[in-house]
Design a protein around this motif. Sequence first.
Motif, mmCIF file in Angstrom:
data_model
loop_
_atom_site.group_PDB
_atom_site.id
_atom_site.type_symbol
_atom_site.label_atom_id
_atom_site.label_comp_id
_atom_site.label_asym_id
_atom_site.label_seq_id
_atom_site.Cartn_x
_atom_site.Cartn_y
_atom_site.Cartn_z
ATOM 1 N N UNK A 94 0.884 -1.183 0.000
ATOM 2 C CA UNK A 94 0.000 0.000 0.000
ATOM 3 C C UNK A 94 0.904 1.211 0.000
ATOM 4 N N UNK A 95 0.552 2.203 -0.719
ATOM 5 C CA UNK A 95 1.373 3.419 -0.646
ATOM 6 C C UNK A 95 0.827 4.256 0.501
ATOM 7 N N UNK A 96 1.523 4.239 1.616
ATOM 8 C CA UNK A 96 1.021 4.984 2.784
ATOM 9 C C UNK A 96 2.100 5.960 3.226
ATOM 10 N N UNK A 97 2.243 7.087 2.520
ATOM 11 C CA UNK A 97 3.306 8.014 2.855
ATOM 12 C C UNK A 97 3.178 8.525 4.282
ATOM 13 N N UNK A 98 4.280 8.587 4.998
ATOM 14 C CA UNK A 98 4.289 9.131 6.372
ATOM 15 C C UNK A 98 4.017 8.080 7.421
ATOM 16 N N UNK A 99 3.448 6.922 6.991
ATOM 17 C CA UNK A 99 3.110 5.898 8.001
ATOM 18 C C UNK A 99 4.395 5.268 8.527
ATOM 19 N N UNK A 100 4.466 5.096 9.874
ATOM 20 C CA UNK A 100 5.697 4.534 10.468
ATOM 21 C C UNK A 100 5.609 3.009 10.548
ATOM 22 N N UNK A 101 4.397 2.509 10.846
ATOM 23 C CA UNK A 101 4.231 1.072 10.973
ATOM 24 C C UNK A 101 2.927 0.770 11.693
ATOM 25 N N UNK A 102 2.664 -0.481 11.894
ATOM 26 C CA UNK A 102 1.427 -0.878 12.577
ATOM 27 C C UNK A 102 1.813 -1.706 13.818
ATOM 28 N N UNK A 103 1.158 -1.393 14.942
ATOM 29 C CA UNK A 103 1.453 -2.142 16.183
ATOM 30 C C UNK A 103 0.163 -2.692 16.766
ATOM 31 N N UNK A 104 0.279 -3.854 17.386
ATOM 32 C CA UNK A 104 -0.862 -4.339 18.171
ATOM 33 C C UNK A 104 -0.582 -3.935 19.609
ATOM 34 N N UNK A 145 4.582 -5.735 16.304
ATOM 35 C CA UNK A 145 4.867 -4.500 15.581
ATOM 36 C C UNK A 145 5.421 -4.798 14.198
ATOM 37 N N UNK A 146 4.907 -4.008 13.208
ATOM 38 C CA UNK A 146 5.496 -4.136 11.858
ATOM 39 C C UNK A 146 5.852 -2.733 11.370
ATOM 40 N N UNK A 147 7.157 -2.449 11.429
ATOM 41 C CA UNK A 147 7.528 -1.118 10.936
ATOM 42 C C UNK A 147 7.481 -1.083 9.393
ATOM 43 N N UNK A 148 7.069 0.078 8.850
ATOM 44 C CA UNK A 148 7.111 0.171 7.366
ATOM 45 C C UNK A 148 7.994 1.331 6.940
ATOM 46 N N UNK A 149 8.648 1.988 7.879
ATOM 47 C CA UNK A 149 9.515 3.104 7.496
ATOM 48 C C UNK A 149 10.990 2.713 7.586
ATOM 49 N N UNK A 153 11.658 -3.150 14.725
ATOM 50 C CA UNK A 153 10.426 -3.310 15.506
ATOM 51 C C UNK A 153 10.629 -2.902 16.961
ATOM 52 N N UNK A 154 9.532 -2.416 17.555
ATOM 53 C CA UNK A 154 9.571 -1.974 18.959
ATOM 54 C C UNK A 154 8.550 -2.800 19.719
ATOM 55 N N UNK A 155 8.990 -3.506 20.731
ATOM 56 C CA UNK A 155 8.037 -4.275 21.523
ATOM 57 C C UNK A 155 8.122 -3.835 22.970
ATOM 58 N N UNK A 156 7.092 -4.047 23.677
ATOM 59 C CA UNK A 156 7.088 -3.893 25.116
ATOM 60 C C UNK A 156 6.881 -2.484 25.622
ATOM 61 N N UNK A 157 6.843 -1.500 24.759
ATOM 62 C CA UNK A 157 6.681 -0.123 25.221
ATOM 63 C C UNK A 157 5.268 0.123 25.716
ATOM 64 N N UNK A 158 5.136 0.994 26.661
ATOM 65 C CA UNK A 158 3.817 1.341 27.206
ATOM 66 C C UNK A 158 3.362 2.624 26.528
#
Length: 600
Positions: A94-104, A145-149, A153-158
């Motif tokens: 997907x072309x999602x300019x500016x998007x950093x990624x998706x996290x659960x 986490x799935x970074x797209x930029x 990946x970043x896990x565990x952050x609050x």
Amino acid sequence: MIGGWSVRSAPGALVLVIVLGVAGTTMAALALRHADEDRADRAGAQQTMLVQQVVSAEIRRYSTTLADLAAAVGSQAELESAEFTAITAPIDQERLPGATGVSLVVPATDAEIPAVQSYWRARGISGLTLAPAATGPDHRFIVLNRPIDGSSPMYGRDVRASPAATDAMTAARDAHAVAVSRAFRLLRDAQLPLREQQLSFALAAPVYATSPDAPDNGRFRGWLVMGLRGGNFLHQVIGTVARDTVAVTLYDPSLGRTTPVATWQPNVAADHSHPARTATVTVPQRAWELTVQPTVRLLPASARDLDRIAWLIGLVITALLAALIRTVSTARDRALKRVDEATVALRDDIHRREEVEHQLRQRESELVGFAGVIAHDLRSPLARITGYADFLRDEAGPRLDPVHRDFLERLYGGAERMRSLIDDLLDYATADNRELTTARVDLRDLAEDVLAERVGDSVEPTVVLDRLPVVEGDPTLLRQVLDNLIGNALKYIRNGADPYVRVAGADQSPDQWRIDVVDHGIGIPEEQRETVFTAFTRADGSAGYPGTGLGLAIVQRIVERHGGTVGVTANPGGGSRFWFTLPKAVHQLSPSATATSASS
Ligand code: ADP
């Protein structure tokens, strides 16, 4: 007239052309500028609407993508890290300019942290360590986490560490729909240098378990959260549609106008002659504000300068017209000057000619006077010659032989001709120089008198005397006029024909009488009818008739001195019709009479 100037005068026309030209040009230029501004206004409004629609459509696309992902994540019975990676894989495409990624992101209280941590470690994130923020007992941890930029990946952050993201998640859960956060700095951007940090948004979508096989079916699982860097988003989305025609600034109303979230500033100057426009973009659960400022590229340069070009062309045309008028008026002035000069020269010429004519008249009159004097002086010796010749003819004639008698006759005849010429010359001089002694003259009496005297000269003539006027004039001179004309009528008769003369008067005009002397004689060739009035001029055909060529010249002089004119035409029945006019002194005609002889 304009302000006292006549438009007919060259300076008046010049001023009028300049005033009208400059006024007309200015008005046309203003009208063009007005149209130009209208066009720029419309273009500005269109561009603003386009930017607004594109931004809003793009955010909708991001939201839909996120909502779809949330639904896919929710549909898993037991979500593993590998499944998450598979579900979220398409967003790379997907072309999602500016998007950093998706996290659960999943909720957990302090007490639940160990259980949640071991649960997600068991799902494939073996090194997961939940790091609660010191914000209270409730936490929201990034577990997948799935970074797209391109970042790691970043896990565990609050996520509770970011109030803006927390609020958006709460709003999303409350609304069961995607929510956009207010602008904030992303947790992951905290490690970046300050100038690279940009304000961003978080898009949060609630995740509900929807698989019937899932133990938590129907329950809330957490959120899918997408980070969105405002600057990158705006640059790519707006850059492609607006290019360099507008500058765009994105505001988050909750931060106020002083802190723009992102700005698209093309590399050309802003056109501040047209105001910036503001547009609101509705994004899930909130609204953004955009200001759109036109740049100098919004309208093509040619269109923007149209008024100036029109003004310049108008001025050039006005200047050319003014120059043309000046040239024409100068040429006209020059022509008028030449006409004036020619008029003066003509007047001088006329004046010179009049002077010459005057001198000529003087000379002529002197000559006529001189001829008169000579004629007068010749009279007495001539009288003696004719007297002695006559005496010799009577006394010695019978004794002379025929040859000598013939000599004597010739001498006598020559002297007689000379006497007649001298008499005519004297009459001519008199007609020219004598003072007019005017009186009332009855032309009929005068004509009868002349006829009575002339009638003995020739065969009984036919004489017709019509009505003749009484005029004011010199009786002796007027008698000479009638005597010459009647004399000629009775002299120039055709061979074998009887003499005929008719004298008649008529109204020529309200001021003039006309007198005709008509004969049936030899007539005058048409081309000689004017010259016969010149002294010593005789017409063809008069050779056999005695005469000096002075009679008609005398007639013309006398008539003209009385204020009349003279002429001759052919008589329709043959012969000549001499006529002259005289001013009316007494407006009445004498009764007519017809006679066969002068006495009747
Ligand atoms: P002249 O002494 O020769 O008659 P005038 O001056 O009277 O001089 O006339 C000038 C000329 O005009 C004459 O020579 C003649 O040729 C012509 N003329 C004048 N009157 C008549 C007339 N009634 N009929 C024909 N010719 C005439």
